[in-house]
Motif scaffolding. Sequence first.
Motif, short mmCIF file in Angstrom:
data_model
loop_
_atom_site.label_atom_id
_atom_site.label_comp_id
_atom_site.label_asym_id
_atom_site.label_seq_id
_atom_site.Cartn_x
_atom_site.Cartn_y
_atom_site.Cartn_z
N GLY A 24 43.30 123.30 -24.60
CA GLY A 24 43.87 122.06 -24.11
C GLY A 24 45.36 122.22 -23.89
O GLY A 24 46.02 123.04 -24.54
N CYS A 27 48.92 117.84 -19.05
CA CYS A 27 48.69 117.82 -17.61
C CYS A 27 49.58 116.73 -17.02
O CYS A 27 49.69 115.64 -17.58
CB CYS A 27 47.23 117.50 -17.30
SG CYS A 27 46.06 118.71 -17.96
N TRP A 37 49.60 114.20 -19.94
CA TRP A 37 48.39 113.76 -20.63
C TRP A 37 47.67 114.99 -21.19
O TRP A 37 47.58 116.01 -20.51
CB TRP A 37 47.46 113.04 -19.64
CG TRP A 37 48.17 111.93 -18.93
CD1 TRP A 37 48.90 112.01 -17.77
CD2 TRP A 37 48.27 110.57 -19.34
NE1 TRP A 37 49.43 110.79 -17.44
CE2 TRP A 37 49.06 109.88 -18.40
CE3 TRP A 37 47.77 109.88 -20.43
CZ2 TRP A 37 49.34 108.54 -18.50
CZ3 TRP A 37 48.05 108.52 -20.53
CH2 TRP A 37 48.83 107.87 -19.57
N ASP A 38 47.16 114.89 -22.40
CA ASP A 38 46.44 116.01 -23.00
C ASP A 38 45.09 116.18 -22.33
O ASP A 38 44.23 115.30 -22.39
CB ASP A 38 46.24 115.78 -24.50
CG ASP A 38 47.54 115.85 -25.28
OD1 ASP A 38 48.41 116.62 -24.87
OD2 ASP A 38 47.67 115.14 -26.29
N GLY A 39 44.91 117.34 -21.66
CA GLY A 39 43.68 117.60 -20.92
C GLY A 39 43.00 118.87 -21.38
O GLY A 39 43.64 119.80 -21.88
N TYR A 40 41.68 118.88 -21.23
CA TYR A 40 40.85 120.01 -21.63
C TYR A 40 39.94 120.42 -20.48
O TYR A 40 38.99 119.71 -20.16
CB TYR A 40 40.00 119.64 -22.86
CG TYR A 40 40.84 119.35 -24.07
CD1 TYR A 40 41.11 120.34 -24.99
CD2 TYR A 40 41.42 118.09 -24.26
CE1 TYR A 40 41.92 120.08 -26.09
CE2 TYR A 40 42.22 117.83 -25.35
CZ TYR A 40 42.47 118.83 -26.26
OH TYR A 40 43.27 118.58 -27.33
N PHE A 59 40.04 114.18 -21.07
CA PHE A 59 41.39 113.84 -21.50
C PHE A 59 41.34 113.01 -22.76
O PHE A 59 40.47 112.14 -22.89
CB PHE A 59 42.13 113.07 -20.39
CG PHE A 59 42.28 113.85 -19.12
CD1 PHE A 59 43.32 114.75 -18.97
CD2 PHE A 59 41.36 113.72 -18.09
CE1 PHE A 59 43.46 115.50 -17.82
CE2 PHE A 59 41.49 114.46 -16.93
CZ PHE A 59 42.54 115.35 -16.79
N ALA A 65 44.33 108.40 -18.52
CA ALA A 65 44.85 109.66 -17.99
C ALA A 65 44.28 109.94 -16.61
O ALA A 65 45.01 110.36 -15.70
CB ALA A 65 44.52 110.81 -18.94
#
Length: 90
Positions: A24, A27, A37-40, A59, A65
């Motif tokens: 992660g 983004c 934004w925390d994205g995976y 996210f 997000a």
Amino acid sequence: MIADLRLYSSEEGGKTQPLVLGYGCPCSVDENTREAWDGYPLVDSPMMPGETRRVGFIFLSGNEAVEALSTNECFYLLEGKLIGEARIVR
């Protein structure tokens, strides 16, 4: 969200190691990272620097997000620097 993810090659300043499931990172729609934004990215096998692949993203902030990142046709992946970009498919 589904996007065509392109990891920058090591020569372009991207990662030196492959991206794997569970990875992660922040983004952002902005290369200057005003808001991220925390994205995976959901990869089914290791993704090497320089590779492009269609992947799903999840996210931590969920739809908030997705809505924020959908204001552009692409968004950027960050790891202390830009390491890739994702063009939104849907």
